[in-house]
Design a protein around this motif. Structure first.
Motif, PDB file in Angstrom:
ATOM      1  N   THR A  58       5.350   0.521   7.072  1.00  0.00           N
ATOM      2  CA  THR A  58       4.351   0.027   8.032  1.00  0.00           C
ATOM      3  C   THR A  58       3.735  -1.271   7.502  1.00  0.00           C
ATOM      4  N   SER A  59       2.724  -1.723   8.234  1.00  0.00           N
ATOM      5  CA  SER A  59       1.923  -2.848   7.726  1.00  0.00           C
ATOM      6  C   SER A  59       0.937  -2.304   6.685  1.00  0.00           C
ATOM      7  N   LEU A  60       0.294  -3.198   5.949  1.00  0.00           N
ATOM      8  CA  LEU A  60      -0.712  -2.785   4.959  1.00  0.00           C
ATOM      9  C   LEU A  60      -1.816  -1.968   5.623  1.00  0.00           C
ATOM     10  N   GLU A  61      -2.339  -2.484   6.748  1.00  0.00           N
ATOM     11  CA  GLU A  61      -3.474  -1.841   7.415  1.00  0.00           C
ATOM     12  C   GLU A  61      -3.113  -0.434   7.882  1.00  0.00           C
ATOM     13  N   THR A  62      -1.912  -0.298   8.451  1.00  0.00           N
ATOM     14  CA  THR A  62      -1.525   1.022   8.974  1.00  0.00           C
ATOM     15  C   THR A  62      -1.411   2.024   7.823  1.00  0.00           C
ATOM     16  N   ALA A  63      -0.801   1.597   6.733  1.00  0.00           N
ATOM     17  CA  ALA A  63      -0.635   2.510   5.588  1.00  0.00           C
ATOM     18  C   ALA A  63      -2.006   2.960   5.075  1.00  0.00           C
ATOM     19  N   GLY A  88       3.227   0.451   2.979  1.00  0.00           N
ATOM     20  CA  GLY A  88       2.668  -0.595   3.837  1.00  0.00           C
ATOM     21  C   GLY A  88       2.900  -1.936   3.163  1.00  0.00           C
ATOM     22  N   SER A 123       0.861  -1.186   0.000  1.00  0.00           N
ATOM     23  CA  SER A 123       0.000   0.000   0.000  1.00  0.00           C
ATOM     24  C   SER A 123       0.896   1.235   0.000  1.00  0.00           C
TER      25      SER A 123
END
Ligand code: UDX
Length: 438
Positions: free
Chosen positions: A198-203, A171, A148
């Protein structure tokens, strides 16, 4: 390195042209044959400063090519950016059907390792969905990563925002894909752009949190402007002094007719919808939306107060786009206010430097003028709705003589109340005391 960008809309085209400028080999793919044919002949389907030249430069250098062929776009590229539309549904949630179609198509065409990047603004959880859409459409086992990389481009300064961003957010799940993406953004190392991994969700959430925070800032100052009008204070000075506090900052504290555009209204609604889905009340975001709706109604009330009555009044409107330097009228406060004025029986004559074609398609009943001055001819009032630079130094004497009554309603606080009163205008602005004409 060869990359592809799927989608040649605003985000896709800017991304493709800027990566070509970074020296990469870029294929920009869109299923719309007419759009690709136009782009191939050098035509840009919307107005964005500098984009025409940048696309031309990329094409001439042979680094930017256009195609309608997905197989070709997937085959040639190591990195594939998805930049297709994510329109809002009626309940504020996001329609991901275009993303699903592209992800499935990429999965079907893939024969070697690829990094698939979501550039479009997509709700948290979409990256994981993209992984499963691709997995379920693969014809053979192929390794791939999904990243992401949300865009933070402002219309009107998108190229500058791309080549000199405040930050790049990546992400991802695996270091290999992050390293590949960092390579693409190599030119930004020279200007020490922070890269947040970051992780996908955080991005995915960073994008919504940023836009919602900025929209909230605008709604906050717009609400303050109403209080300023009630108590005789000046919102410009309130904002200026607030902004000097380093913790607050001066940007996005300009009171006006409410935020518009293709991002803020849609993204704030989508965050509220995501909250609902996860049983998490996004009360502040909701309040920002409500304040923004109220702000537009207040603008109409202001115009009504200035004119006494709206029925059969002729009103000249300067500015139709949602902000200067763009032809975009999506969620434009100017257009929303015009619709409300028309409903109340007013006649509108309007001018905008770039958004006339788009407006004529959506509001054929509107009289469109050929320049800033025709707008005031025989009008009962003039409303400055979008702060284009060319409206900042108007020949006010000329406007005053052309108006039937010298009423100037400035929804962007461009002019000085004392000066306007001295010139004999009944001048109305946002969150500042209205002075009677001298
Ligand atoms: C926005 C974000 O800034 C960008 O990072 C994201 O990628 C897309 O959404 P954009 O929609 O192009 O960009 O416009 P922006 O310049 O942010 O303005 C949005 C709206 O807020 C406009 O209607 C503008 O007039 C309004 N605004 C902005 C205010 O009313 N007051 C302000 O102080 C700033």
């Amino acid at each position: 390195m060869h990359i592809s960008v799927i989608g040649s809309g605003y985000v896709g085209l800017v991304t493709a042209a800027c990566f070509a400028e970074f020296g990469l080999q870029v294929t920009c793919m869109d299923q719309d044959h007419r759009r690709i044919a136009a782009l191939e002949s050098g035509e840009i389907p919307f107005y964005e400063p500098g984009l025409h030249d940048l696309v031309g430069k990329g094409r001439q250098a042979g680094r930017l090519t256009f195609t309608t062929n997905l197989t070709q776009a997937v085959e040639q590229a190591l990195v594939i950016f998805i930049a297709v539309g994510t329109p809002p549904r009626d309940d504020g949630s996001v329609d991901l059907s275009a993303i699903e179609a592209v992800a499935t198509g990429i999965g079907r065409e893939m024969t070697s390792y690829k990094v698939i990047v979501t550039k479009s603004t997509v709700p948290v959880g979409t990256g994981r969905q993209v992984i499963s859409w691709i997995e379920s459409s693969l014809r053979e086992p192929v390794r791939f990563d999904v990243v992401s990389n949300p865009e933070f481009l402002r219309e009107g300064s998108a190229i500058e925002d791309f080549i000199r961003p405040n930050r790049v957010v990546l992400g991802a799940e695996r270091d290999e894909s992050v390293a590949i993406l960092k390579d693409l953004y190599q030119p930004l190392y020279l200007i020490e752009t922070p890269i947040v991994v970051t992780s996908l969700e955080t991005a995915e959430l960073i994008k919504y949190a940023s836009n919602t925070f900025l929209a909230t800032k605008i709604s906050f100052i717009n609400e303050m402007s109403v209080l300023c009008e009630q108590v005789g204070a000046d919102v410009r000075l309130v904002a200026k002094a607030m902004g000097l506090d380093g913790r607050i900052g001066s940007k996005f504290l300009h009171a006006g007719p409410g935020y518009g555009g293709s991002c803020f209204p849609k993204d704030v609604d989508a965050l509220v919808a995501t909250g609902k889905e996860h049983r998490c009340e996004m009360g502040i975001a909701k309040a920002a939306v409500d304040a923004n709706v109220r702000q537009k109604t207040r603008m109409v009330e202001k115009i009504r107060t200035a004119l006494g009555d709206l029925n059969n009044k002729r009103i000249g409107v300067l500015g139709l786009s949602f902000k200067p330097n763009t032809s975009d009228i999506r969620e434009s406060p100017s257009i929303a206010i015009i619709r409300l004025l028309l409903k109340e029986g007013a006649h509108i004559q309007a001018y905008d430097p770039e958004a006339m074609r788009e407006t004529a398609q959506q509001l054929p009943e509107l009289k469109l003028c050929s320049d800033s001055y025709e707008v005031s001819v025989d009008a009962d009032a003039i409303v400055l709705a979008t702060e284009w630079n060319q409206f900042r130094n108007l020949d006010l004497e000329r406007i005053k003589t052309q108006l039937r009554t010298p009423i100037f309603i400035d929804l962007r606080n461009v002019y000085q109340p004392a000066r306007m009163a001295k010139m004999g205008f009944q001048y109305w602005s946002i969150g500042r005391p209205s002075l009677p004409p001298a």
